[in-house]
Design a protein around this motif. Structure first.
Motif, PDB file in Angstrom:
ATOM      1  N   ILE A   1      33.549  37.369  31.421  1.00 55.25           N
ATOM      2  CA  ILE A   1      34.520  36.289  31.597  1.00 55.25           C
ATOM      3  C   ILE A   1      34.823  35.597  30.259  1.00 55.25           C
ATOM      4  O   ILE A   1      35.969  35.309  29.943  1.00 55.25           O
ATOM      5  CB  ILE A   1      34.028  35.277  32.666  1.00 55.25           C
TER       6      ILE A   1
ATOM      7  N   LEU B   1      36.990  43.439  42.367  1.00 53.94           N
ATOM      8  CA  LEU B   1      35.818  42.586  42.144  1.00 53.94           C
ATOM      9  C   LEU B   1      34.877  42.572  43.345  1.00 53.94           C
ATOM     10  O   LEU B   1      33.683  42.354  43.190  1.00 53.94           O
ATOM     11  CB  LEU B   1      36.258  41.150  41.819  1.00 53.94           C
TER      12      LEU B   1
ATOM     13  N   LEU C   1      32.917  34.484  42.781  1.00 57.89           N
ATOM     14  CA  LEU C   1      32.982  35.951  42.785  1.00 57.89           C
ATOM     15  C   LEU C   1      31.894  36.529  43.694  1.00 57.89           C
ATOM     16  O   LEU C   1      32.127  37.490  44.425  1.00 57.89           O
ATOM     17  CB  LEU C   1      32.818  36.516  41.368  1.00 57.89           C
TER      18      LEU C   1
HETATM   19  C1  HEC Z   1      46.204  39.227  32.997  1.00 51.95           C
HETATM   20  C2  HEC Z   1      45.445  39.751  34.099  1.00 51.95           C
HETATM   21  C3  HEC Z   1      44.044  39.226  34.358  1.00 51.95           C
HETATM   22  C4  HEC Z   1      43.667  37.921  34.557  1.00 51.95           C
HETATM   23  C5  HEC Z   1      44.543  36.668  34.556  1.00 51.95           C
HETATM   24  C6  HEC Z   1      42.231  37.948  34.821  1.00 51.95           C
HETATM   25  N1  HEC Z   1      41.781  39.233  34.769  1.00 51.95           N
HETATM   26 FE1  HEC Z   1      39.856  39.831  35.066  1.00 51.95          FE
HETATM   27  N2  HEC Z   1      40.394  41.766  34.703  1.00 51.95           N
HETATM   28  C7  HEC Z   1      41.667  42.199  34.424  1.00 51.95           C
HETATM   29  C8  HEC Z   1      41.652  43.630  34.224  1.00 51.95           C
HETATM   30  C9  HEC Z   1      42.848  44.520  33.904  1.00 51.95           C
HETATM   31  C10 HEC Z   1      40.307  44.044  34.390  1.00 51.95           C
HETATM   32  C11 HEC Z   1      39.735  45.452  34.292  1.00 51.95           C
HETATM   33  C12 HEC Z   1      39.207  45.665  32.912  1.00 51.95           C
HETATM   34  C13 HEC Z   1      38.525  47.025  32.759  1.00 51.95           C
HETATM   35  O1  HEC Z   1      37.964  47.503  33.753  1.00 51.95           O
HETATM   36  O2  HEC Z   1      38.509  47.572  31.667  1.00 51.95           O
HETATM   37  C14 HEC Z   1      39.543  42.843  34.679  1.00 51.95           C
HETATM   38  C15 HEC Z   1      38.181  42.822  34.907  1.00 51.95           C
HETATM   39  C16 HEC Z   1      37.452  41.709  35.292  1.00 51.95           C
HETATM   40  C17 HEC Z   1      36.050  41.702  35.598  1.00 51.95           C
HETATM   41  C18 HEC Z   1      35.113  42.904  35.511  1.00 51.95           C
HETATM   42  C19 HEC Z   1      35.123  43.687  36.786  1.00 51.95           C
HETATM   43  C20 HEC Z   1      34.047  44.719  36.730  1.00 51.95           C
HETATM   44  O3  HEC Z   1      32.992  44.437  37.262  1.00 51.95           O
HETATM   45  O4  HEC Z   1      34.282  45.789  36.152  1.00 51.95           O
HETATM   46  C21 HEC Z   1      35.709  40.435  35.952  1.00 51.95           C
HETATM   47  C22 HEC Z   1      34.344  39.922  36.384  1.00 51.95           C
HETATM   48  C23 HEC Z   1      36.908  39.629  35.860  1.00 51.95           C
HETATM   49  N3  HEC Z   1      37.952  40.444  35.449  1.00 51.95           N
HETATM   50  C24 HEC Z   1      36.973  38.295  36.136  1.00 51.95           C
HETATM   51  C25 HEC Z   1      38.092  37.516  35.942  1.00 51.95           C
HETATM   52  C26 HEC Z   1      38.115  36.093  36.115  1.00 51.95           C
HETATM   53  C27 HEC Z   1      36.923  35.253  36.595  1.00 51.95           C
HETATM   54  C28 HEC Z   1      39.371  35.672  35.818  1.00 51.95           C
HETATM   55  C29 HEC Z   1      39.906  34.255  35.828  1.00 51.95           C
HETATM   56  C30 HEC Z   1      39.168  33.274  35.062  1.00 51.95           C
HETATM   57  C31 HEC Z   1      40.141  36.858  35.433  1.00 51.95           C
HETATM   58  N4  HEC Z   1      39.330  37.944  35.536  1.00 51.95           N
HETATM   59  C32 HEC Z   1      41.478  36.819  35.101  1.00 51.95           C
HETATM   60  C33 HEC Z   1      42.816  41.424  34.355  1.00 51.95           C
HETATM   61  C34 HEC Z   1      42.848  40.044  34.481  1.00 51.95           C
END
Ligand code: HEC
Ligand code: HEC
Length: 226
Positions: free
Chosen positions: A86, A70, A126
């Protein structure tokens, strides 16, 4: 007789003063949005995205998924797109400019969990992760309280350098909410200024606050300037 009047005057003045202090402390500024964002991130996101957002959280390792770093991907994403990512709206199957191109199903959709303000708070945090050159040294929530208690009189409740003392004496502290002013100073540099004081009017705090408290204050200043 006369001294009785004087005493009454004094009591009256003190009452006004304490009333004033009371009203100041009850109207303390709320901590900025990134603080709520950090709280939510620690509870909901950190397990996958890792403490610093680089994608190395313990759950990610266990699930054998690799969340994006991130701290770098966020920079090129608008608030609108981040909101969609999100909440889970606008997956890449939807054509048109709104799509966000996330491929992995592993990123949960949080639409039913967070209200709009919470999503905005998360985005503010973020942004902090991707912009700040410095890690948080200690708990900024602790720093927030100490700052209101000891520093706001000069530095202002929101760190903008406009505390009440700036109206009484000629001092000009930096704007602690301005990332361009604060980023060039290292964490240790800030610790040292707070411990030792600076020039004539920035007091030294080393005999009043311990190292942990000073690190918490540095973290508050960092998170403030996101
Ligand atoms: C269970 C695991 C998991 C949790 C819990 C999680 N994420 Fe993620 N997140 C991921 C994964 C895996 C990706 C990559 C997805 C992809 O690139 O296809 C991702 C991608 C993202 C991205 C996009 C990044 C980009 O710019 O490509 C954002 C923003 C993000 N998450 C924010 C959050 C936020 C805010 C939270 C909490 C509220 C959160 N995530 C909780 C697994 C998680
Ligand atoms: C009596 C007023 C006063 C109080 C109280 C005060 N400061 Fe300062 N502080 C100043 C002034 C004035 C400067 C600017 C000194 C200079 O650069 O000449 C300063 C400078 C600083 C700086 C360096 C960057 C800047 O703003 O110029 C930091 C960091 C700082 N103070 C943190 C704190 C912290 C943390 C507290 C509370 C524990 C605190 N100060 C309390 C007056 C104060």
């Amino acid at each position: 007789m006369n001294s009785g009047v004087e005493r009454m005057k004094k009591i009256f003045a003190l009452t006004v003063l304490f009333g004033l202090i009371g009203s100041i402390s009850s109207s303390l500024a709320e901590p900025p949005r990134a603080f709520e964002g950090r709280r939510l991130f620690v509870s909901y996101c950190q397990l996958c995205h890792g403490v610093s957002g680089e994608g190395d959280g313990p759950l990610a390792i266990q699930m054998q998924i690799s969340p994006a770093d991130l701290t770098t991907t966020i920079r090129s994403r608008s608030d609108t797109i981040l909101k969609k990512i999100i909440t889970g709206q606008g997956r890449q199957t939807i054509t048109g400019r709104d799509r966000h191109n996330l491929l992995s199903e592993a990123m949960p959709e949080w639409e039913s969990v967070f209200g709009e303000q919470q999503v905005e708070a998360l985005i503010a945090y973020l942004r902090f992760l991707s912009r700040s050159k410095h890690q948080l040294m200690s708990d900024p929530e602790v720093g927030y309280k100490l700052y209101q208690q000891y520093c706001a009189v000069c530095h202002g409740e929101e760190g903008e350098g406009d505390g009440v003392m700036t109206k009484l004496i000629r001092i000009q502290p930096a704007d602690h909410s301005n990332i361009n002013e604060m980023n060039p100073i290292s964490n240790e540099g800030l610790v040292r200024i707070i411990q030792e004081g600076k020039d004539e009017y920035m007091p030294a705090w080393k005999d009043i606050l311990n190292r942990n408290e000073i690190e918490a204050l540095v973290s508050y200043i960092r998170l403030l300037s996101n």
